[in-house]
Design a protein around this motif. Structure first.
Motif, PDB file in Angstrom:
ATOM      1  N   VAL A  62       0.889  -1.166   0.000  1.00 13.50           N
ATOM      2  CA  VAL A  62       0.000   0.000   0.000  1.00 13.50           C
ATOM      3  C   VAL A  62       0.923   1.211   0.000  1.00 13.50           C
ATOM      4  CG1 VAL A  62      -1.875   1.205   1.194  1.00 13.50           C
ATOM      5  CG2 VAL A  62      -1.733  -1.305   1.295  1.00 13.50           C
ATOM      6  N   PRO A  63       1.247   1.762  -1.166  1.00 12.28           N
ATOM      7  CA  PRO A  63       2.306   2.774  -1.239  1.00 12.28           C
ATOM      8  C   PRO A  63       1.930   4.136  -0.672  1.00 12.28           C
ATOM      9  CG  PRO A  63       1.968   1.674  -3.367  1.00 12.28           C
ATOM     10  CD  PRO A  63       0.790   1.352  -2.504  1.00 12.28           C
ATOM     11  N   THR A  64       0.644   4.456  -0.596  1.00 12.25           N
ATOM     12  CA  THR A  64       0.208   5.794  -0.221  1.00 12.25           C
ATOM     13  C   THR A  64      -0.650   5.740   1.037  1.00 12.25           C
ATOM     14  OG1 THR A  64       0.119   6.325  -2.589  1.00 12.25           O
ATOM     15  CG2 THR A  64      -0.885   7.900  -1.067  1.00 12.25           C
ATOM     16  N   GLY A  65      -0.243   6.471   2.079  1.00 15.99           N
ATOM     17  CA  GLY A  65      -1.024   6.469   3.308  1.00 15.99           C
ATOM     18  C   GLY A  65      -1.199   5.067   3.855  1.00 15.99           C
ATOM     19  N   GLN A  66      -0.130   4.321   3.889  1.00 14.95           N
ATOM     20  CA  GLN A  66      -0.172   2.883   4.169  1.00 14.95           C
ATOM     21  C   GLN A  66      -0.927   2.563   5.459  1.00 14.95           C
ATOM     22  OE1 GLN A  66       1.858   0.758   6.465  1.00 14.95           O
ATOM     23  NE2 GLN A  66       1.589  -1.197   5.430  1.00 14.95           N
ATOM     24  N   ASN A  67      -1.712   1.529   5.385  1.00 15.06           N
ATOM     25  CA  ASN A  67      -2.431   1.033   6.556  1.00 15.06           C
ATOM     26  C   ASN A  67      -1.616  -0.092   7.177  1.00 15.06           C
ATOM     27  OD1 ASN A  67      -4.317   0.221   8.440  1.00 15.06           O
ATOM     28  ND2 ASN A  67      -5.841  -0.474   6.953  1.00 15.06           N
ATOM     29  N   PRO A  68      -1.117   0.079   8.410  1.00 17.41           N
ATOM     30  CA  PRO A  68      -1.552   1.029   9.432  1.00 17.41           C
ATOM     31  C   PRO A  68      -0.632   2.224   9.650  1.00 17.41           C
ATOM     32  CG  PRO A  68      -0.305  -0.716  10.466  1.00 17.41           C
ATOM     33  CD  PRO A  68      -0.296  -1.020   8.991  1.00 17.41           C
ATOM     34  N   THR A  69       0.530   2.284   9.004  1.00 14.19           N
ATOM     35  CA  THR A  69       1.572   3.222   9.424  1.00 14.19           C
ATOM     36  C   THR A  69       1.382   4.639   8.903  1.00 14.19           C
ATOM     37  OG1 THR A  69       3.035   2.826   7.523  1.00 14.19           O
ATOM     38  CG2 THR A  69       3.198   1.281   9.383  1.00 14.19           C
TER      39      THR A  69
ATOM     40  N   ALA B 189      -0.645  11.232   3.798  1.00 15.95           N
ATOM     41  CA  ALA B 189      -1.817  10.728   3.078  1.00 15.95           C
ATOM     42  C   ALA B 189      -2.533   9.705   3.949  1.00 15.95           C
ATOM     43  CB  ALA B 189      -1.390  10.081   1.760  1.00 15.95           C
ATOM     44  N   GLY B 190      -3.747   9.378   3.541  1.00 18.77           N
ATOM     45  CA  GLY B 190      -4.465   8.292   4.175  1.00 18.77           C
ATOM     46  C   GLY B 190      -5.340   8.729   5.329  1.00 18.77           C
ATOM     47  N   MET B 191      -5.608   7.765   6.218  1.00 18.68           N
ATOM     48  CA  MET B 191      -6.568   7.952   7.298  1.00 18.68           C
ATOM     49  C   MET B 191      -5.969   7.717   8.677  1.00 18.68           C
ATOM     50  SD  MET B 191      -9.608   5.733   5.422  1.00 18.68           S
ATOM     51  CE  MET B 191     -10.655   5.746   6.866  1.00 18.68           C
ATOM     52  N   PHE B 192      -4.668   7.375   8.734  1.00 16.99           N
ATOM     53  CA  PHE B 192      -4.132   6.841   9.978  1.00 16.99           C
ATOM     54  C   PHE B 192      -2.915   7.612  10.493  1.00 16.99           C
ATOM     55  CE2 PHE B 192      -6.017   3.235   7.594  1.00 16.99           C
ATOM     56  CZ  PHE B 192      -7.131   3.087   8.395  1.00 16.99           C
ATOM     57  N   HIS B 193      -2.863   7.700  11.830  1.00 20.92           N
ATOM     58  CA  HIS B 193      -1.741   8.320  12.540  1.00 20.92           C
ATOM     59  C   HIS B 193      -1.074   7.223  13.369  1.00 20.92           C
ATOM     60  CE1 HIS B 193       0.737  11.228  14.441  1.00 20.92           C
ATOM     61  NE2 HIS B 193       0.110  11.225  15.608  1.00 20.92           N
ATOM     62  N   TRP B 194       0.220   7.019  13.159  1.00 21.94           N
ATOM     63  CA  TRP B 194       0.979   5.894  13.702  1.00 21.94           C
ATOM     64  C   TRP B 194       1.895   6.430  14.792  1.00 21.94           C
ATOM     65  CZ3 TRP B 194       0.353   0.921  13.620  1.00 21.94           C
ATOM     66  CH2 TRP B 194       1.400  -0.006  13.609  1.00 21.94           C
TER      67      TRP B 194
END
Length: 550
Positions: free
Chosen positions: A273-280, A450-455
């Motif tokens: 998952v190259p963009t806004g990778q889940n979970p990182t 990017a994405g939805m997650f904050h690691w």
């Protein structure tokens, strides 16, 4: 190689057109797509109409190399898969005057739906409040195609369809893919899916066999692992940094692969998952993607590019309380600012890209698409024809009415720019809350692009019970303490690519898209409270210098 066509037919409507020059290298702009569509006939859009994505591309691609063939990776299942013999007859349904006594397609007379109406945002007025007050009602009738009101209607969409998806929506996603990615090989195409998880499942069935190992980020989408394992495919985690996968780690792993020690042949699949990778939340830079692609060429690896968050790329983060970065000024600037996809770098046809409307329109639509070489698409479509049979026609009709008839490609890009700015604001809220509430000597983070997650990384070795307690125990205690303080975050260990590997880092994942701004702020405050309590730290001070929390 055949010379490029000197002219092409420009559609004025879906059934009439004029000819215009076709400069080979001129990119198609979003507002030109409708005008460049090829002239069509009504039979092309009928019930269960077969469709080939190649026919919907707007530029010549004959000057590009052809994709490699992947026969050496095909599973036995893929090799023996036959087409649905009954659906072969569907191509004759479009013949003028034909009376069908063949296929088991129920008459739409018995569909208890006469009209479907949807209230949707006007272009440029995308907020819930604007849509409620001034939204546009779009309507699909039962027999709009027969009555020359539209090329897609209830009688067509609600009947059986092809595994490739409805021709109407397939045309739209093909045009979108060409506009955004312009794959640099000749025989690429798209086919519809019922979402990326199903797409991954089918690709694994095509290109793997029990005992294989698939590479992925060391922390990865848990469902991808859970999809692979029952198929007998183990996942090997690859080291990451703030930009995601490390190409040199893949190269080292594959260059020194020991079949006996590893218990499986050298991996030929990479799931990423190259963009806004889940979970990182990591996003691979352009340079990182190019290096990754070269390593995969070197070791003959097929890349499964899962990109649900591609259009959730955000404005640069410039720090707490910094002025906002202005939005892109045009569609061209918006597209230029996106990190190029692996598909856009793929000269071999070794990238199988999974796209979805789940994160940018609606997860419940269960509609996505796969872009790959013609060889792999044909196998995928054969599988779909005897399993999923393509996305639900109801979902496809709703999406087509919104994306093609109402917004068009220009309006969709406006919507994506709106999403970009909205997600930027939410991302900034959680980062500001982290700056304010979290103990930085224990918790650290990299602002997501990017994405939805904050690691968030936890320095668990500073926990008062370390080393008498193991990392898994400390993680569990922190997790339960956060729950007790009224917040839910996800444990990093739930995202291990291989749970049997030894892990000496601890993370927690938070999302900034599920709750309003004030609740994001409060949730992080509670998380900070819980971490301080668990580590025996002093409560943070509020703006008046008074201790808060604990």
């Amino acid at each position: 190689m055949a010379p490029p066509s000197a002219i092409e037919v420009q559609a004025v409507t879906d059934t009439s057109g004029v000819t215009i020059p076709d400069p080979l290298s001129a990119p198609v702009k979003s507002n030109e797509i409708n005008g460049r569509r090829k002239k069509t006939v009504k039979g092309q859009w009928g019930t269960a109409a077969p469709a080939d994505s190649v026919n919907f591309r707007q530029r010549s691609h004959e000057h590009k190399p052809k994709a490699r063939r992947w026969d050496h990776f095909l599973s036995h299942e893929a090799s023996i898969r036959k087409s649905n013999s009954l659906k072969k007859a569907a191509k004759f349904l479009g013949n003028p005057g034909i009376i069908s006594l063949g296929g088991g397609l129920p008459s739409s007379e018995y569909f208890p739906f006469e009209q479907l109406s949807l209230k949707v945002p006007a272009i440029g007025h995308f907020s819930e409040a604007e849509t409620r007050d001034s939204g546009v009602v779009i309507t699909a009738g039962k027999h709009d195609l027969a009555n020359d009101k539209s090329i897609f209607d209830i009688s067509t969409a609600f009947n059986y369809g092809q595994g490739s998806g409805a021709a109407q929506l397939l045309r739209w996603v093909t045009e979108h893919t060409e506009l955004v990615h312009d794959p640099p090989y000749q025989d690429w195409g798209c086919t519809m899916s019922i979402g990326s998880t199903s797409g991954l499942d089918m690709v694994l069935r095509m290109l793997s066999r029990p005992g294989d190992v698939m590479l992925s980020e060391e922390y990865t989408f848990a469902t991808a692992v859970e999809t692979a394992l029952p198929l007998g495919v183990r996942v090997a985690g690859v080291a990451m940094d703030a930009e995601g996968l490390l190409p040199e780690a893949i190269d080292d792993l594959l260059s020194n692969w020991d079949v006996e020690a590893r218990g499986g042949r050298k991996p030929h699949l990479l799931y990423t998952v190259p963009t806004g990778q889940n979970p990182t939340g990591a996003t691979q830079s352009t340079e990182r993607r190019r290096a990754l692609y070269k390593v995969c060429q070197k070791h003959d690896v097929v890349i499964i590019e899962d990109e649900p968050y591609y259009f959730l790329q955000m404005q640069p983060y410039t720090g707490p309380n910094a002025p906002d970065v202005p939005p892109p000024s045009s569609h061209a600037e918006f597209l230029k600012n996106l990190v190029p996809s692996l598909l856009s770098m793929d000269t071999d046809g070794r990238v199988v890209r999974l796209d979805s409307f789940s994160k940018v329109i609606s997860p419940g639509s269960r509609v996505g698409w796969v872009t790959a070489s013609e060889q792999l698409l044909r196998i995928y479509q054969k599988h779909a024809d005897v399993s999923t049979q393509g996305p639900a026609g109801m979902s496809q009709l709703i999406l087509w009415k919104l994306l093609d008839e109402h917004w068009g490609h220009e309006g969709y890009l406006d919507w994506l720019m709106h999403i970009r700015m909205s997600y930027t604001k939410r991302r900034d809220v959680i980062l500001q809350a982290c700056e304010k509430y979290l103990p930085k000597d224990v918790v650290s983070w990299v602002p997501p692009m990017a994405g939805m997650f904050h690691w968030m990384k936890i320095d668990f070795k500073k926990h008062p019970d370390y080393p008498s307690k193991e990392i898994e125990t400390i993680e569990e205690e922190i997790f339960m303490r956060v729950i007790d303080h009224g917040t839910l975050v996800m444990r990093g260990s739930w995202f291990y690519a291989d749970a049997e590997d030894e892990h000496q880092t601890m993370f927690f994942r938070a999302t900034y898209v599920a709750a309003p701004a004030e609740k994001i702020d409060e949730g992080i405050r509670r998380f900070g409270e819980a971490v301080r309590a668990e580590f025996g730290l002093e409560a943070y001070a509020n703006g008046n210098g008074h201790a808060v929390g604990q």
